[in-house]
Design an enzyme around this catalytic site. Structure first.
Site, PDB file in Angstrom:
ATOM      1  N   TYR A   1       0.818  -1.228   0.000  1.00  8.06           N
ATOM      2  CA  TYR A   1       0.000   0.000   0.000  1.00  8.06           C
ATOM      3  C   TYR A   1       0.852   1.278   0.000  1.00  8.06           C
ATOM      4  O   TYR A   1       0.365   2.345  -0.353  1.00  8.06           O
ATOM      5  CB  TYR A   1      -0.923   0.069   1.221  1.00  8.06           C
ATOM      6  CG  TYR A   1      -2.098  -0.884   1.226  1.00  8.06           C
ATOM      7  CD1 TYR A   1      -2.328  -1.768   0.167  1.00  8.06           C
ATOM      8  CD2 TYR A   1      -2.999  -0.897   2.292  1.00  8.06           C
ATOM      9  CE1 TYR A   1      -3.399  -2.640   0.192  1.00  8.06           C
ATOM     10  CE2 TYR A   1      -4.077  -1.768   2.310  1.00  8.06           C
ATOM     11  CZ  TYR A   1      -4.270  -2.635   1.262  1.00  8.06           C
ATOM     12  OH  TYR A   1      -5.335  -3.498   1.294  1.00  8.06           O
TER      13      TYR A   1
ATOM     14  N   LEU B   1     -17.755  -0.229   2.175  1.00  2.00           N
ATOM     15  CA  LEU B   1     -18.587   0.878   1.682  1.00  2.00           C
ATOM     16  C   LEU B   1     -18.719   0.813   0.164  1.00  2.00           C
ATOM     17  O   LEU B   1     -19.089   1.798  -0.480  1.00  2.00           O
ATOM     18  CB  LEU B   1     -17.977   2.229   2.101  1.00  2.00           C
ATOM     19  CG  LEU B   1     -17.697   2.395   3.599  1.00  2.00           C
ATOM     20  CD1 LEU B   1     -17.067   3.754   3.875  1.00  2.00           C
ATOM     21  CD2 LEU B   1     -18.982   2.232   4.403  1.00  2.00           C
TER      22      LEU B   1
HETATM   23  N1  LIG Z   1      -7.208  -7.618   1.329  1.00  2.17           N
HETATM   24  C1  LIG Z   1      -7.440  -7.027   0.174  1.00  2.17           C
HETATM   25  O1  LIG Z   1      -7.191  -7.574  -0.923  1.00  2.17           O
HETATM   26  C2  LIG Z   1      -8.107  -5.675   0.198  1.00  2.17           C
HETATM   27  C3  LIG Z   1      -8.678  -5.165  -0.979  1.00  2.17           C
HETATM   28  C4  LIG Z   1      -9.295  -3.925  -0.921  1.00  2.17           C
HETATM   29  C5  LIG Z   1      -9.338  -3.222   0.281  1.00  2.17           C
HETATM   30  N2  LIG Z   1      -8.761  -3.731   1.399  1.00  2.17           N
HETATM   31  C6  LIG Z   1      -8.764  -2.989   2.700  1.00  2.17           C
HETATM   32  O2  LIG Z   1     -10.087  -2.560   2.993  1.00  2.17           O
HETATM   33  C7  LIG Z   1     -10.094  -1.140   3.142  1.00  2.17           C
HETATM   34  C8  LIG Z   1     -11.430  -0.532   2.729  1.00  2.17           C
HETATM   35  O3  LIG Z   1     -11.753  -0.830   1.397  1.00  2.17           O
HETATM   36  P1  LIG Z   1     -11.663   0.238   0.198  1.00  2.17           P
HETATM   37  O4  LIG Z   1     -10.647   1.262   0.518  1.00  2.17           O
HETATM   38  O5  LIG Z   1     -11.525  -0.579  -1.032  1.00  2.17           O
HETATM   39  O6  LIG Z   1     -13.111   0.888   0.110  1.00  2.17           O
HETATM   40  P2  LIG Z   1     -14.276   1.377   1.100  1.00  2.17           P
HETATM   41  O7  LIG Z   1     -13.802   1.493   2.489  1.00  2.17           O
HETATM   42  O8  LIG Z   1     -15.456   0.528   0.798  1.00  2.17           O
HETATM   43  O9  LIG Z   1     -14.602   2.814   0.502  1.00  2.17           O
HETATM   44  C9  LIG Z   1     -13.721   3.893   0.597  1.00  2.17           C
HETATM   45  C10 LIG Z   1     -14.399   5.056  -0.106  1.00  2.17           C
HETATM   46  O10 LIG Z   1     -15.566   5.440   0.617  1.00  2.17           O
HETATM   47  C11 LIG Z   1     -15.508   6.824   0.909  1.00  2.17           C
HETATM   48  N3  LIG Z   1     -16.121   7.052   2.223  1.00  2.17           N
HETATM   49  C12 LIG Z   1     -15.633   6.723   3.452  1.00  2.17           C
HETATM   50  N4  LIG Z   1     -16.517   7.052   4.409  1.00  2.17           N
HETATM   51  C13 LIG Z   1     -17.574   7.635   3.790  1.00  2.17           C
HETATM   52  C14 LIG Z   1     -18.771   8.201   4.261  1.00  2.17           C
HETATM   53  N5  LIG Z   1     -19.083   8.208   5.552  1.00  2.17           N
HETATM   54  N6  LIG Z   1     -19.641   8.717   3.341  1.00  2.17           N
HETATM   55  C15 LIG Z   1     -19.337   8.694   2.013  1.00  2.17           C
HETATM   56  N7  LIG Z   1     -18.208   8.154   1.513  1.00  2.17           N
HETATM   57  C16 LIG Z   1     -17.333   7.631   2.400  1.00  2.17           C
HETATM   58  C17 LIG Z   1     -14.035   7.186   0.913  1.00  2.17           C
HETATM   59  O11 LIG Z   1     -13.884   8.564   0.604  1.00  2.17           O
HETATM   60  P3  LIG Z   1     -12.633   9.450   1.127  1.00  2.17           P
HETATM   61  O12 LIG Z   1     -11.416   8.565   1.108  1.00  2.17           O
HETATM   62  O13 LIG Z   1     -12.586  10.552   0.145  1.00  2.17           O
HETATM   63  O14 LIG Z   1     -12.949   9.924   2.511  1.00  2.17           O
HETATM   64  C18 LIG Z   1     -13.527   6.293  -0.217  1.00  2.17           C
HETATM   65  O15 LIG Z   1     -13.804   6.891  -1.474  1.00  2.17           O
HETATM   66  C19 LIG Z   1      -8.900  -0.695   2.268  1.00  2.17           C
HETATM   67  O16 LIG Z   1      -8.538   0.626   2.497  1.00  2.17           O
HETATM   68  C20 LIG Z   1      -7.895  -1.732   2.639  1.00  2.17           C
HETATM   69  O17 LIG Z   1      -7.333  -1.451   3.926  1.00  2.17           O
HETATM   70  C21 LIG Z   1      -8.160  -4.948   1.384  1.00  2.17           C
END
Ligand SMILES: NC(=O)c1ccc[n+]([C@@H]2O[C@H](COP(=O)([O-])OP(=O)(O)OC[C@H]3O[C@@H](n4cnc5c(N)ncnc54)[C@H](OP(=O)(O)O)[C@@H]3O)[C@@H](O)[C@H]2O)c1
Length: 267
Positions: free
Chosen positions: A50, A185
């Site tokens: 990351y 999310l």
């Molecule tokens: N193990 C794996 O292969 C894998 C794969 C994917 C993800 N992950 C982990 O899971 C975590 C979360 O998944 P993700 O980053 O893919 O996506 P997510 O958490 O589902 O979504 C993040 C998005 O949602 C927005 N957001 C956050 N809170 C919000 C709210 N209250 N209202 C409106 N929008 C909101 C964020 O905006 P802003 O950033 O602009 O605030 C960002 O655009 C990752 O960061 C990572 O640590 C792991």
């Protein structure tokens, strides 16, 4: 249930109920991590690939947090030497140990026994408290356990009302494994869904808060990521309401095996 609540893992160690994701946490990582810790986020999820390690380490130091105040999850890549990658990861973070090390995804062939043996060694040498996997379908978990005798404590997979599998949850429960929910999310792609909005209105909560709460009430552990301060504050404010049984069932019914990343790794 509150942000400091923990669940017991098969090994006897405890893990928080939710945490902060850090993939693409680009808006001053250190400041966001320090703010998250001050807001009560008990867990941080990262990975060797990351690029957030130095910022996370700096954020932890800025927050003045004791090591026991937060739970750190990180991952080795499928092409890594798992033991060496664990040490490198910890060096970049400036930490002595991780709470949980995961295999980020299964290798191209096989179940990843060599990676798993490397993580077992890392745990034996005190570099991590627990070990688990990510993006593993149930068949590969069974193969890994059959070959090594060691059950992962966690499988971290994409998980939301729009994309999940109760069969995978049942398999996790049978094996005393916890599901950590990534992209809980939907990477903000389904937040305009009518059902989420209607249920949120019942409680004066946002669609994002409904998604996080749905995970908490199913015993799956959401890892929402937020660059923006208002999102960071909103996503932790999910411990003062509860979804009713009928609301949970309506959310379960949204399942279409949707994936914000392209394909659920376990369906
Ligand atoms: N193990 C794996 O292969 C894998 C794969 C994917 C993800 N992950 C982990 O899971 C975590 C979360 O998944 P993700 O980053 O893919 O996506 P997510 O958490 O589902 O979504 C993040 C998005 O949602 C927005 N957001 C956050 N809170 C919000 C709210 N209250 N209202 C409106 N929008 C909101 C964020 O905006 P802003 O950033 O602009 O605030 C960002 O655009 C990752 O960061 C990572 O640590 C792991």
């Amino acid at each position: 249930m509150d942000p400091a609540s923990r669940i017991s893992l098969r090994t006897g160690n405890e893990m928080p109920l939710f945490g902060l994701g850090t993939w693409q946490l680009t808006k001053d990582t250190a400041e966001t991590i320090a703010a998250a810790i001050a807001l009560g986020y008990p867990m941080i999820d990262t990975s060797g690939d990351y690029g957030t390690q130095p910022g996370i380490g700096e954020g932890i130091r800025r927050a003045g947090a004791k090591r026991s105040d937060f739970y750190l999850v990180t991952k080795v890549e499928e092409t890594d030497d798992a033991f060496a990658a664990t040490k490198k990861d910890l060096d970049e973070l400036g930490l002595d140990y991780a709470d949980l090390m995961l295999i980020h995804r299964p290798p191209r062939s096989g179940a990843g026994e060599a990676l798993w043996e490397g993580l077992i060694r890392a745990r034996e040498e005190g570099l991590t408290r627990d070990i688990g996997v990510s993006n593993y379908p149930t068949g590969l978990i069974d193969a890994l356990v059959q070959k090594t005798g060691e059950v992962p404590v966690v499988n971290q997979i994409e998980w939301s009302p729009f994309g999940h599998s109760m069969a995978v949850k049942a398999h996790a429960d049978e094996n005393q494994m916890v599901i950590q929910a990534y992209s809980p999310l939907t990477r903000a792609r389904r937040l305009d869904d009518d059902t989420l909005e209607a249920i949120g209105k019942n409680h004066g909560k946002s669609p994002a808060q409904v998604l996080i709460r749905w995970n908490l009430q199913h015993g799956t552990v959401p890892l929402p990521k937020a660059n923006q301060r208002e999102h960071l504050e909103e996503d932790v404010a999910v411990f003062d309401f509860a979804l009713g049984e009928e609301e949970m069932a309506r959310l379960d019914d949204l399942n279409s095996h949707y994936s914000a990343l392209g394909k659920l790794p376990y369906v």
